[in-house]
Design a protein around this motif. Sequence first.
Motif, mmCIF file in Angstrom:
data_model
loop_
_atom_site.group_PDB
_atom_site.id
_atom_site.type_symbol
_atom_site.label_atom_id
_atom_site.label_comp_id
_atom_site.label_asym_id
_atom_site.label_seq_id
_atom_site.Cartn_x
_atom_site.Cartn_y
_atom_site.Cartn_z
ATOM 1 N N GLY A 1 55.474 32.705 34.214
ATOM 2 C CA GLY A 1 56.046 33.120 35.061
ATOM 3 C C GLY A 1 56.327 32.796 35.986
ATOM 4 N N HIS A 2 57.285 32.823 37.268
ATOM 5 C CA HIS A 2 57.876 31.935 38.113
ATOM 6 C C HIS A 2 57.608 30.250 38.304
ATOM 7 C CE1 HIS A 2 54.731 32.381 40.697
ATOM 8 N NE2 HIS A 2 55.196 31.426 41.642
ATOM 9 N N ASP A 3 56.159 30.264 38.170
ATOM 10 C CA ASP A 3 56.292 28.094 38.066
ATOM 11 C C ASP A 3 55.777 27.922 36.697
ATOM 12 O OD1 ASP A 3 53.759 30.473 37.157
ATOM 13 O OD2 ASP A 3 52.216 29.528 38.973
ATOM 14 N N GLY A 4 56.294 28.671 35.830
ATOM 15 C CA GLY A 4 55.935 28.072 34.157
ATOM 16 C C GLY A 4 54.731 28.314 33.384
ATOM 17 N N LYS A 5 54.111 29.153 33.942
ATOM 18 C CA LYS A 5 52.380 29.417 33.466
ATOM 19 C C LYS A 5 52.681 30.483 33.213
ATOM 20 C CE LYS A 5 49.746 27.064 37.246
ATOM 21 N NZ LYS A 5 48.704 27.462 38.206
ATOM 22 N N ASP B 1 45.533 35.164 39.285
ATOM 23 C CA ASP B 1 45.559 33.443 38.801
ATOM 24 C C ASP B 1 43.748 32.997 39.803
ATOM 25 O OD1 ASP B 1 47.243 33.416 37.909
ATOM 26 O OD2 ASP B 1 48.683 32.097 39.645
ATOM 27 N N ASP B 2 43.599 33.842 40.751
ATOM 28 C CA ASP B 2 42.491 33.326 41.388
ATOM 29 C C ASP B 2 41.102 33.899 41.484
ATOM 30 O OD1 ASP B 2 44.060 31.172 42.278
ATOM 31 O OD2 ASP B 2 44.679 32.427 44.257
ATOM 32 N N GLY C 1 46.868 32.793 24.982
ATOM 33 C CA GLY C 1 48.268 32.008 25.609
ATOM 34 C C GLY C 1 48.135 32.045 27.124
ATOM 35 N N CYS C 2 47.415 33.205 28.251
ATOM 36 C CA CYS C 2 47.816 33.286 29.505
ATOM 37 C C CYS C 2 46.963 31.639 29.878
ATOM 38 C CB CYS C 2 46.453 34.192 30.015
ATOM 39 S SG CYS C 2 46.097 34.369 31.453
ATOM 40 N N VAL D 1 50.915 41.144 34.939
ATOM 41 C CA VAL D 1 50.933 40.982 36.372
ATOM 42 C C VAL D 1 52.840 40.190 36.597
ATOM 43 C CG1 VAL D 1 50.805 38.405 37.164
ATOM 44 C CG2 VAL D 1 48.523 38.877 36.401
ATOM 45 N N GLY D 2 53.106 40.414 35.389
ATOM 46 C CA GLY D 2 54.726 40.174 35.943
ATOM 47 C C GLY D 2 55.032 38.655 35.986
ATOM 48 N N ASP D 3 55.759 38.531 36.741
ATOM 49 C CA ASP D 3 55.795 36.931 36.827
ATOM 50 C C ASP D 3 55.064 35.722 37.739
ATOM 51 O OD1 ASP D 3 56.651 37.335 39.786
ATOM 52 O OD2 ASP D 3 58.553 36.769 39.153
ATOM 53 N N GLY D 4 54.224 36.242 38.150
ATOM 54 C CA GLY D 4 53.226 36.029 39.150
ATOM 55 C C GLY D 4 53.136 35.662 40.437
#
Length: 187
Positions: free
Chosen positions: A6-10, A28-29, A183-184, A16-19
Amino acid sequence: MSVVVGHDGKPRCPWVGDGDSPLGRYHDDVWGRRTYDESALFEALTLGVFEVGLSWAVVFGKRDAFRVAFHGFAVAEVAAMTERDVDRLVLDASIIRNRGKIQATVDNARAMLSASPSLAALAKSYEVNRKRPPRSVADLPKSTPQAEAFAKQLKAQGYRFVGPTSVYAFMQNTGVVNDHVRGCFRA
């Protein structure tokens, strides 16, 4: 592809795509996180009812409108809804206007209030503790024997629109089973 960074490196499940979206925050939540909260369980059950025959993207896109229409998923308030309320919701363009699914939501709230064991207790009895996460989204089943048994119990308690596929989606949503792929960061 098993994960997407994702955009945050996770690393996240690829659906989900890039989150960086409401769906990413849901992943995530909420998705796959174990809950016993009555309104969270009822929300997951309700979204599953409305997903029958439709895509998750369509239902998820209307999640906030469902929250308004069904009193924040407060079970007692939904159980108290009348035929007049159902008629009003059938005309509400912000939600999926399927009378059967709207009525099933009201009926499911009523079942939740009277069912024994409770939905939370039933969900707990079907928890799946995997040693390894699934390798990819392709490895995720649409249903399982546990979901079939769970659906059968729910139907016996008076729940509606609860087939094995929608019950398995409920199990995924509420963390009864953790289907975050290998890996998630949530696996």
